[in-house]
Design a protein around this motif. Structure first.
Motif, PDB file in Angstrom:
ATOM      1  N   PHE A  10     -82.089 -46.182  45.073  1.00  0.00           N
ATOM      2  CA  PHE A  10     -82.863 -45.730  43.919  1.00  0.00           C
ATOM      3  C   PHE A  10     -82.899 -44.206  43.859  1.00  0.00           C
ATOM      4  O   PHE A  10     -82.772 -43.611  42.783  1.00  0.00           O
ATOM      5  N   ALA A  11     -83.068 -43.554  45.012  1.00  0.00           N
ATOM      6  CA  ALA A  11     -83.106 -42.087  45.052  1.00  0.00           C
ATOM      7  C   ALA A  11     -81.800 -41.502  44.536  1.00  0.00           C
ATOM      8  O   ALA A  11     -81.793 -40.482  43.829  1.00  0.00           O
ATOM      9  N   TYR A  12     -80.689 -42.147  44.869  1.00  0.00           N
ATOM     10  CA  TYR A  12     -79.385 -41.669  44.383  1.00  0.00           C
ATOM     11  C   TYR A  12     -79.305 -41.768  42.857  1.00  0.00           C
ATOM     12  O   TYR A  12     -78.915 -40.812  42.173  1.00  0.00           O
ATOM     13  N   LEU A  13     -79.697 -42.925  42.307  1.00  0.00           N
ATOM     14  CA  LEU A  13     -79.668 -43.111  40.852  1.00  0.00           C
ATOM     15  C   LEU A  13     -80.629 -42.155  40.156  1.00  0.00           C
ATOM     16  O   LEU A  13     -80.331 -41.602  39.091  1.00  0.00           O
ATOM     17  N   TYR A  14     -81.794 -41.966  40.764  1.00  0.00           N
ATOM     18  CA  TYR A  14     -82.794 -41.032  40.220  1.00  0.00           C
ATOM     19  C   TYR A  14     -82.214 -39.622  40.162  1.00  0.00           C
ATOM     20  O   TYR A  14     -82.409 -38.891  39.178  1.00  0.00           O
ATOM     21  N   GLY A  15     -81.493 -39.238  41.193  1.00  0.00           N
ATOM     22  CA  GLY A  15     -80.875 -37.919  41.220  1.00  0.00           C
ATOM     23  C   GLY A  15     -79.786 -37.773  40.183  1.00  0.00           C
ATOM     24  O   GLY A  15     -79.663 -36.735  39.527  1.00  0.00           O
ATOM     25  N   VAL A  16     -78.964 -38.814  40.019  1.00  0.00           N
ATOM     26  CA  VAL A  16     -77.896 -38.780  39.011  1.00  0.00           C
ATOM     27  C   VAL A  16     -78.485 -38.586  37.617  1.00  0.00           C
ATOM     28  O   VAL A  16     -77.973 -37.805  36.808  1.00  0.00           O
ATOM     29  N   ALA A  17     -79.586 -39.283  37.327  1.00  0.00           N
ATOM     30  CA  ALA A  17     -80.224 -39.171  36.010  1.00  0.00           C
ATOM     31  C   ALA A  17     -80.842 -37.795  35.802  1.00  0.00           C
ATOM     32  O   ALA A  17     -80.636 -37.134  34.787  1.00  0.00           O
ATOM     33  N   GLY A  18     -81.613 -37.337  36.787  1.00  0.00           N
ATOM     34  CA  GLY A  18     -82.312 -36.072  36.637  1.00  0.00           C
ATOM     35  C   GLY A  18     -81.392 -34.877  36.534  1.00  0.00           C
ATOM     36  O   GLY A  18     -81.714 -33.880  35.865  1.00  0.00           O
ATOM     37  N   LYS A  19     -80.251 -34.957  37.174  1.00  0.00           N
ATOM     38  CA  LYS A  19     -79.311 -33.832  37.174  1.00  0.00           C
ATOM     39  C   LYS A  19     -78.763 -33.535  35.784  1.00  0.00           C
ATOM     40  O   LYS A  19     -78.197 -32.471  35.537  1.00  0.00           O
ATOM     41  N   ARG A  20     -78.930 -34.467  34.854  1.00  0.00           N
ATOM     42  CA  ARG A  20     -78.385 -34.269  33.494  1.00  0.00           C
ATOM     43  C   ARG A  20     -79.234 -33.316  32.654  1.00  0.00           C
ATOM     44  O   ARG A  20     -78.858 -32.973  31.541  1.00  0.00           O
ATOM     45  N   CYS A  21     -80.373 -32.885  33.167  1.00  0.00           N
ATOM     46  CA  CYS A  21     -81.268 -32.017  32.395  1.00  0.00           C
ATOM     47  C   CYS A  21     -80.647 -30.644  32.156  1.00  0.00           C
ATOM     48  O   CYS A  21     -80.021 -30.068  33.051  1.00  0.00           O
ATOM     49  N   HIS A  22     -80.868 -30.107  30.950  1.00  0.00           N
ATOM     50  CA  HIS A  22     -80.479 -28.734  30.669  1.00  0.00           C
ATOM     51  C   HIS A  22     -81.483 -27.751  31.267  1.00  0.00           C
ATOM     52  O   HIS A  22     -81.129 -26.623  31.622  1.00  0.00           O
ATOM     53  N   ALA A  23     -82.744 -28.152  31.344  1.00  0.00           N
ATOM     54  CA  ALA A  23     -83.788 -27.288  31.902  1.00  0.00           C
ATOM     55  C   ALA A  23     -84.826 -28.166  32.592  1.00  0.00           C
ATOM     56  O   ALA A  23     -85.219 -29.211  32.066  1.00  0.00           O
ATOM     57  N   VAL A  24     -85.265 -27.738  33.768  1.00  0.00           N
ATOM     58  CA  VAL A  24     -86.224 -28.509  34.558  1.00  0.00           C
ATOM     59  C   VAL A  24     -87.435 -27.644  34.880  1.00  0.00           C
ATOM     60  O   VAL A  24     -87.285 -26.507  35.339  1.00  0.00           O
ATOM     61  N   MET A  25     -88.618 -28.180  34.625  1.00  0.00           N
ATOM     62  CA  MET A  25     -89.866 -27.531  35.015  1.00  0.00           C
ATOM     63  C   MET A  25     -90.612 -28.470  35.952  1.00  0.00           C
ATOM     64  O   MET A  25     -90.631 -29.682  35.726  1.00  0.00           O
ATOM     65  N   VAL A  26     -91.222 -27.923  36.980  1.00  0.00           N
ATOM     66  CA  VAL A  26     -92.003 -28.725  37.919  1.00  0.00           C
ATOM     67  C   VAL A  26     -93.381 -28.099  38.068  1.00  0.00           C
ATOM     68  O   VAL A  26     -93.566 -26.906  37.845  1.00  0.00           O
ATOM     69  N   ASN A  27     -94.346 -28.906  38.470  1.00  0.00           N
ATOM     70  CA  ASN A  27     -95.732 -28.448  38.462  1.00  0.00           C
ATOM     71  C   ASN A  27     -96.192 -27.775  39.745  1.00  0.00           C
ATOM     72  O   ASN A  27     -97.307 -27.273  39.810  1.00  0.00           O
ATOM     73  N   SER A  28     -95.353 -27.765  40.789  1.00  0.00           N
ATOM     74  CA  SER A  28     -95.802 -27.192  42.052  1.00  0.00           C
ATOM     75  C   SER A  28     -94.621 -26.900  42.956  1.00  0.00           C
ATOM     76  O   SER A  28     -93.496 -27.378  42.730  1.00  0.00           O
ATOM     77  N   THR A  29     -94.886 -26.151  44.010  1.00  0.00           N
ATOM     78  CA  THR A  29     -93.862 -25.853  45.010  1.00  0.00           C
ATOM     79  C   THR A  29     -93.427 -27.129  45.720  1.00  0.00           C
ATOM     80  O   THR A  29     -92.240 -27.313  46.028  1.00  0.00           O
ATOM     81  N   TRP A  30     -94.391 -28.020  45.989  1.00  0.00           N
ATOM     82  CA  TRP A  30     -94.065 -29.286  46.649  1.00  0.00           C
ATOM     83  C   TRP A  30     -93.100 -30.114  45.796  1.00  0.00           C
ATOM     84  O   TRP A  30     -92.080 -30.606  46.282  1.00  0.00           O
ATOM     85  N   THR A  31     -93.406 -30.254  44.515  1.00  0.00           N
ATOM     86  CA  THR A  31     -92.534 -31.006  43.616  1.00  0.00           C
ATOM     87  C   THR A  31     -91.173 -30.332  43.505  1.00  0.00           C
ATOM     88  O   THR A  31     -90.130 -30.994  43.463  1.00  0.00           O
TER      89      THR A  31
END
Length: 449
Positions: free
Chosen positions: A189-210
């Motif tokens: 699941f982590a691999y598939l999650y990474g494949v999907a998320g990598k398609r973003c043009h821009a990524v924002m996260v709410n914290s250093t941990w995230t």
């Protein structure tokens, strides 16, 4: 010229004040502040919100946002109502919940895409599997704001080490075979999650941990931006800070929904350990106040179990449970408490911790996640609170806090309140527009060429 900005959303959270702020409302605030900032900067942009709230109208949703967050938008917002929200509800997937909900989000996203195709798609609900859908089938610029990774390396480590936790049942952690199967499922699941998320043009996260987890799981091709969520602390900062001298009761307040991961049991055990060092006369001046609400029968059972824990430890008379309190009562409890207690391990950010600091309590938070990396950090080279991670360290920290003079505590409280300016709506709007501007500008240039 018109630029449409869409966002996948599966309904707005509901509940008491605390849960509205921390357990989902913080994410909803991100949506409305983001839309407001776009409308201010780009009045020609049309904002469209996908929602599964088919029992409400657009005006009702906007009015709820105004009442709940005091946010009034400058212009009209269009709503696209979706009927397949059930496909992303956890109750539908008693097994393989992460995978089921993620695949369900694709079905919901397809419904959204058929109803309306935006130019820019912004996901703030955490449905990473919809990102490739909108990018490749909708030909959209895609962006996301990640509050919490759907899966994290911490989850993998807990299963790998066979550690029992609220999301790793004992019957699995005690079985080598089941742990191996679950670990392989998580890795896939982590691999598939990474494949999907990598398609973003821009990524924002709410914290250093995230940020750390998203960088490791997604390995995004573009830059990932840490953008703290907008925290509305205006009502809490109205509480007057004064030296707490000769108070007959020294309250320790905890504000968190009664859920297993909030680890109220650790709070009670730590308080008990702290009280063991006090004489009978000294004990009478300390009280632990647990404030929160319950979502369902399981949470109610948790509260009863916590009360039983207090009885067993012999501290029931020094512990008070307050469920579903009003906002005014919440403010009064925070104003009259010395310590603000937080014990959730790896809290991704911790809006509740920010609010406790704004209210003027001396924060004692878990030494992990957002509180450790972003919130309870030195400001102006001075402490803003305390961190702990187990019964002994929490008990020791309580001893330290109560041994400080009233003036020393006041200095920490003032510094902590000053430090939370980093989490304002103004800071969020500025950062959000910096990230989103290239995407909108790109669309505008393409339209005019």
């Amino acid at each position: 010229m018109r630029v449409e900005v869409g966002r996948e959303c599966c309904g707005w959270p509901s509940g008491q004040y605390r849960e509205g702020k921390e357990e989902g409302g913080g994410g909803e605030r991100v949506l409305w502040v983001a839309i407001r900032s776009i409308q201010k900067r780009y009045p020609n942009v049309n904002c469209v919100v996908y929602t599964g709230d088919t029992d409400a109208t657009g005006p009702q949703i906007l009015e709820r946002a105004r009442q709940r967050f005091n946010i009034t938008l400058k212009s009209h917002v269009q709503f696209v109502f979706l009927k397949r929200r059930r496909w992303v509800e956890a109750v539908k997937y008693p097994m393989f919940t992460l995978l089921g909900q993620s695949l369900g989000s694709i079905l919901l996203g397809w419904e959204a895409l058929q109803a309306f195709v935006p130019d820019v798609y912004i996901d703030t609900m955490g449905y990473a599997f919809t990102i490739p859908l909108f990018k490749y089938f909708g030909r959209c610029k895609v962006c996301c704001y990640v509050h919490y990774p759907t899966i994290s390396t911490d989850m993998l480590e807990k299963v790998s080490s066979r550690t029992e936790a609220f999301n790793n049942a004992s019957f699995i952690s005690q079985s080598r075979l089941l742990s191996t199967v679950k670990l392989q499922y998580y890795k896939a699941f982590a691999y598939l999650y990474g494949v999907a998320g990598k398609r973003c043009h821009a990524v924002m996260v709410n914290s250093t941990w995230t940020y750390g987890h998203i960088q490791q799981l997604w390995q995004p091709s573009g830059h990932t931006h840490i953008l703290f969520p907008p925290c509305d602390t205006s009502e809490f900062t109205k509480i007057y800070l004064r030296e707490q001298i000769d108070s007959p009761t020294m309250n320790i307040v905890s504000i968190a929904q009664f859920r297993p991961e909030k680890d109220h049991a650790l709070q009670i055990d730590s308080f008990h350990h702290f009280m063991l060092k006090k004489s009978e006369k000294e004990r009478s001046k300390y009280k632990l106040v647990l404030v929160g609400s319950c979502r369902n029968g399981g949470d109610n059972e948790l509260v009863e179990g916590l009360k039983q824990q207090c009885d067993t430890l012999g501290i029931a008379e020094y512990v008070e449970f307050k469920l579903n309190v009003s906002f005014q009562e919440l403010k009064e409890l925070m104003a009259t408490s010395v310590v603000g207690l937080h014990t959730m391990w790896n809290e991704h950010f911790g809006i509740g911790v920010v609010e406790l600091m704004a209210a003027g309590t001396v924060v004692l938070a878990h030494n992990s996640g957002g509180p450790k990396l972003d919130i309870v950090v030195n400001y102006n080279d001075q402490a803003t609170g305390f961190l702990a991670e187990d019964v002994q360290s929490y008990s020791h920290a309580l001893d330290t806090i109560f041994s400080l003079t009233a003036r020393e505590r006041l200095d920490i409280r003032k510094n902590a309140r000053e430090s939370i300016s980093r989490f304002s709506e103004e800071e969020f709007e500025h950062g959000f527009l910096e990230v989103i501007e290239p995407l909108i500008t790109n669309i505008q240039m393409r339209r005019t060429s």
